[in-house]
Motif scaffolding. Structure first.
Motif, mmCIF file in Angstrom:
data_model
loop_
_atom_site.group_PDB
_atom_site.id
_atom_site.type_symbol
_atom_site.label_atom_id
_atom_site.label_comp_id
_atom_site.label_asym_id
_atom_site.label_seq_id
_atom_site.Cartn_x
_atom_site.Cartn_y
_atom_site.Cartn_z
ATOM 1 N N PHE A 34 -14.832 9.735 0.842
ATOM 2 C CA PHE A 34 -13.932 10.303 1.826
ATOM 3 C C PHE A 34 -13.233 9.319 2.658
ATOM 4 C CE2 PHE A 34 -15.742 14.827 1.050
ATOM 5 C CZ PHE A 34 -14.302 15.382 1.067
ATOM 6 N N LYS A 35 -14.061 8.725 3.517
ATOM 7 C CA LYS A 35 -13.369 7.577 4.382
ATOM 8 C C LYS A 35 -12.665 6.658 3.895
ATOM 9 C CE LYS A 35 -16.178 9.508 7.562
ATOM 10 N NZ LYS A 35 -16.447 9.873 8.906
ATOM 11 N N LEU A 36 -12.935 6.445 2.716
ATOM 12 C CA LEU A 36 -12.170 5.112 2.069
ATOM 13 C C LEU A 36 -10.925 5.582 1.279
ATOM 14 C CD1 LEU A 36 -14.466 2.706 0.553
ATOM 15 C CD2 LEU A 36 -12.646 2.083 2.055
ATOM 16 N N SER A 37 -10.722 7.201 1.018
ATOM 17 C CA SER A 37 -9.800 7.850 0.143
ATOM 18 C C SER A 37 -9.830 7.266 -1.170
ATOM 19 C CB SER A 37 -8.472 7.828 0.769
ATOM 20 O OG SER A 37 -7.936 6.618 1.278
ATOM 21 N N VAL A 38 -10.940 7.180 -1.726
ATOM 22 C CA VAL A 38 -11.194 7.074 -3.264
ATOM 23 C C VAL A 38 -10.734 8.209 -3.917
ATOM 24 C CG1 VAL A 38 -12.897 6.468 -4.945
ATOM 25 C CG2 VAL A 38 -12.892 5.372 -2.895
ATOM 26 N N LEU A 96 3.435 4.352 1.930
ATOM 27 C CA LEU A 96 2.391 3.318 2.205
ATOM 28 C C LEU A 96 1.141 3.555 2.010
ATOM 29 C CD1 LEU A 96 4.326 1.455 5.000
ATOM 30 C CD2 LEU A 96 3.642 0.544 3.078
ATOM 31 N N ALA A 97 0.829 5.188 2.377
ATOM 32 C CA ALA A 97 -0.382 5.581 2.200
ATOM 33 C C ALA A 97 -0.955 5.822 0.733
ATOM 34 C CB ALA A 97 -0.425 7.277 2.615
ATOM 35 N N PHE A 98 -0.266 6.239 -0.122
ATOM 36 C CA PHE A 98 -0.668 6.089 -1.474
ATOM 37 C C PHE A 98 -0.788 4.368 -1.964
ATOM 38 C CE2 PHE A 98 0.689 10.558 -1.395
ATOM 39 C CZ PHE A 98 -0.419 11.022 -1.985
ATOM 40 N N SER A 99 0.097 3.820 -1.619
ATOM 41 C CA SER A 99 0.065 2.181 -1.935
ATOM 42 C C SER A 99 -1.331 1.837 -1.422
ATOM 43 C CB SER A 99 1.237 1.258 -1.587
ATOM 44 O OG SER A 99 0.621 0.763 -0.188
ATOM 45 N N SER A 100 -1.827 2.401 -0.225
ATOM 46 C CA SER A 100 -2.953 1.864 0.127
ATOM 47 C C SER A 100 -4.252 2.284 -0.345
ATOM 48 C CB SER A 100 -3.254 1.951 1.694
ATOM 49 O OG SER A 100 -3.630 3.421 1.823
ATOM 50 N N ILE A 101 -4.019 3.581 -1.041
ATOM 51 C CA ILE A 101 -5.058 4.251 -1.737
ATOM 52 C C ILE A 101 -5.356 3.446 -3.174
ATOM 53 C CG2 ILE A 101 -5.463 5.996 -3.520
ATOM 54 C CD1 ILE A 101 -4.332 7.903 -1.587
#
Lengths: 105, 464
Positions: free
Chosen positions: B209-213, B291-296
């Motif tokens: 959850f915290k790492l957004s895996v 940028l959120a999805f690239s960081s995922i």
């Protein structure tokens, strides 16, 4: 027949509470009720800790201390969550999650 | 004991002092934002330097707090990020009416991260995890008048409370199975029963959850879009780096006996995370969501290296996260400068950005190419070490899969770069004013992205 509560009874109760909490979290649409479901989850964990401490590792106090800390942190979490919900209410005039739909895919 | 504590916990104690100082500053009337910003800049710089002086390793509080050589390195990476934050996002912070509280909460979160990295006991770990996630939700709500900011904060606090509930369930099972909460005792018990596997699964879900895996990534894009840009940057860089460090420490130290089991899980989740992150990033129109999805998808690469469970994996994760911190902060900083002045966040608004803002465009180009992993830039070396750590364990299928996905990710990074440098259309955004502090920060970032991959001493320092 005399029925004394044992570890399994406690674990049954706590897992029931846990899943009621999870169910409530996913089905309720009111933010405050969702918070209450999270409290149910945390309380089920508290029961778990106390039961393990009492029945399996009676010599220690680790589980009891953990429970105290969980209660304290849950209060802090609820305080911040309610502050955010109040702020959200000022914008939406509602605490229903369905109303909060500005952000979607 | 006392002097020992002063040396081992010096960074945490310094942060506490800093927090108190900021609280006292709050009492002073008519504080100018400019003064506060300059002051905290100096304080954070001292704090960053403190991390390199007189480091020792050891344990405190009956083994609850543990400072190791790798935790020192991890903390230094995070304090570098903390130092860069006010420098790069000065343009946003200067305008905010509650700047002091913002910096205060940021310092609290960092304190939580530091304690989390050093914790060697489940109670300590849980408390510091909460210290690093509850104030973050308040930070997300910092654009007080914007509706979507409170929406993002609401999503953040609910997911983080739910995930910590799951984490606690996992910890309670671990306690029931081993009878101890100390990391060393749990590792020494070496139990592999069904209860332990269930406990680890719950424990890992909270991290996911915290790492957004991937199966747990739904909150990420919404929170990033709602949050103010500096907070989104903080979430995507600092919070993610801290969680990745702690996940790595815990998997290597506490659950080595379950390695066969989590090895497979991590590999599959890493492939899913990279793929989903890429597919969603392809179709985003909002630059913060992009940028959120690239960081995922970047998190997927980190998981691939953690799955290898080797000393080289640890070094490669440190190195990658340092580079990721630099590149992602630079990208967010450019977005912040553009957003603060024009209140526009859509990708198409960056059309012809180069015409009016050549400097910012070049920095953004470097950041995007570094995130994509194009050879001369630092990002390439970061990804290369991650993949070679994954290959060291012989998981060639997943390594090849990740490498193919790097090519896919190149498509959307280049699409944004092409948009910025296109000359046909009239630019949407006019010239952006960059203050000297922000400019200095951006130049440091650009130089770092160019040379970090080519300097071996940085890697040697991180290789502990």
């Amino acid at each position: 027949m005399e029925l004394t509560p044992g570890l399994y009874h406690m674990l049954f109760l706590s897992s029931a509470l846990f899943f009621i909490g999870v169910y409530g979290f996913f089905t309720r649409r009111n933010l405050v009720t969702m918070l209450m479901s999270i409290e149910l989850i945390l309380n089920s964990v508290n029961l778990n800790f106390i039961a393990f401490n009492k029945y399996l590792w009676p010599g220690q106090l680790d589980g009891l201390f953990f429970t105290l800390f969980i209660i304290a942190i849950a209060a802090a979490e609820a305080a911040v969550a309610i502050a955010i919900i109040i702020n959200l209410y000022r914008c939406h005039k509602s605490v229903d999650v369905e109303e909060a739909r500005n952000l979607k895919y | 004991m006392m002097s020992n504590m002063l040396i081992l916990m010096k960074q945490e104690l310094a942060l506490c002092l800093l927090i108190f100082l900021l609280l006292i500053l709050k009492l002073v009337k008519d504080m100018k934002n400019e003064t506060v910003l300059t002051l905290t800049q100096f304080l954070f710089l001292f704090f960053f330097i403190l991390g390199f002086i007189g480091n020792e390793t050891g344990e405190l509080f009956g083994g609850m707090y543990r400072q190791t050589t790798s935790s020192i390195v991890q903390k230094n990476i995070l304090s570098l990020g903390l130092y860069l934050m006010p420098m790069l996002f000065a343009s946003w912070m200067r305008q905010h009416e509650h700047l002091l509280e913002f910096l205060l909460l940021m310092a609290c979160v960092t304190l939580g991260m530091f304690l989390m990295i050093s914790s060697a006991h489940m109670l300590m770990f849980y408390l510091s995890l909460e210290l690093s996630s509850i104030p973050l939700a308040a930070l997300v709500n910092f654009d007080l008048r914007l509706r979507k900011s409170s929406e993002g904060a609401m999503k953040m606090i609910l997911t983080s409370a739910f995930s910590s509930g799951i984490l606690l369930m996992g910890i309670s099972f671990i306690y029931g199975s081993t009878g101890s909460l100390l990391f060393d005792d749990i590792a020494a018990s070496g139990k592999q029963s069904g209860l332990d596997i269930a406990a680890f699964m719950l424990f890992f879900s909270a991290f996911a959850f915290k790492l957004s895996v991937v199966p747990f990534h739904f909150w990420t894009a919404d929170v990033y879009e709602g949050a103010p840009v500096p907070v989104a940057a903080f979430l995507s860089v600092m919070s993610k780096a801290a969680m990745a460090f702690v996940l790595m420490n815990i998997c290597f130290l506490v659950f080595p006996h379950l390695f066969d089991w989590w090895h497979q899980v991590f590999l599959i989740l890493s492939a899913l995370t990279i793929l989903t992150g890429n597919l969603f990033a392809l179709r985003q129109e909002n630059i913060k969501r992009f940028l959120a999805f690239s960081s995922i998808s970047q998190v997927g690469f980190i998981l691939l290296a953690i799955a290898a469970n080797m000393p080289s994996a640890k070094a490669s994760v440190h190195f990658f996260l340092l580079i990721y911190l630099v590149s992602n902060l630079a990208a967010f900083s450019v977005v912040c400068l553009a957003c603060v002045h024009h209140r526009k966040e859509s990708i198409s608004d960056f059309k012809g950005f180069y015409k009016k803002n050549p400097f910012l465009s070049w920095v953004m180009l470097l950041a995007l190419f570094s995130l994509a992993g194009i050879p001369p830039l630092a990002g390439f070396f970061g990804k290369f070490f991650l993949l070679s750590a994954g290959a060291g364990r012989g998981d060639y299928f997943f390594v090849v899969f990740a490498a193919i996905n790097m090519v896919v990710s190149l498509y959307y990074y280049v699409r944004l770069a092409r948009m910025i440098f296109s000359t046909e259309e009239q630019p949407v955004l006019s010239k952006v004013f960059i203050d000297p502090m922000g400019k200095a920060g951006l130049i440091i970032m650009a130089v770092a992205m160019l040379i970090l991959g080519l300097t071996s001493w940085v890697y040697d320092y991180l290789n502990v």
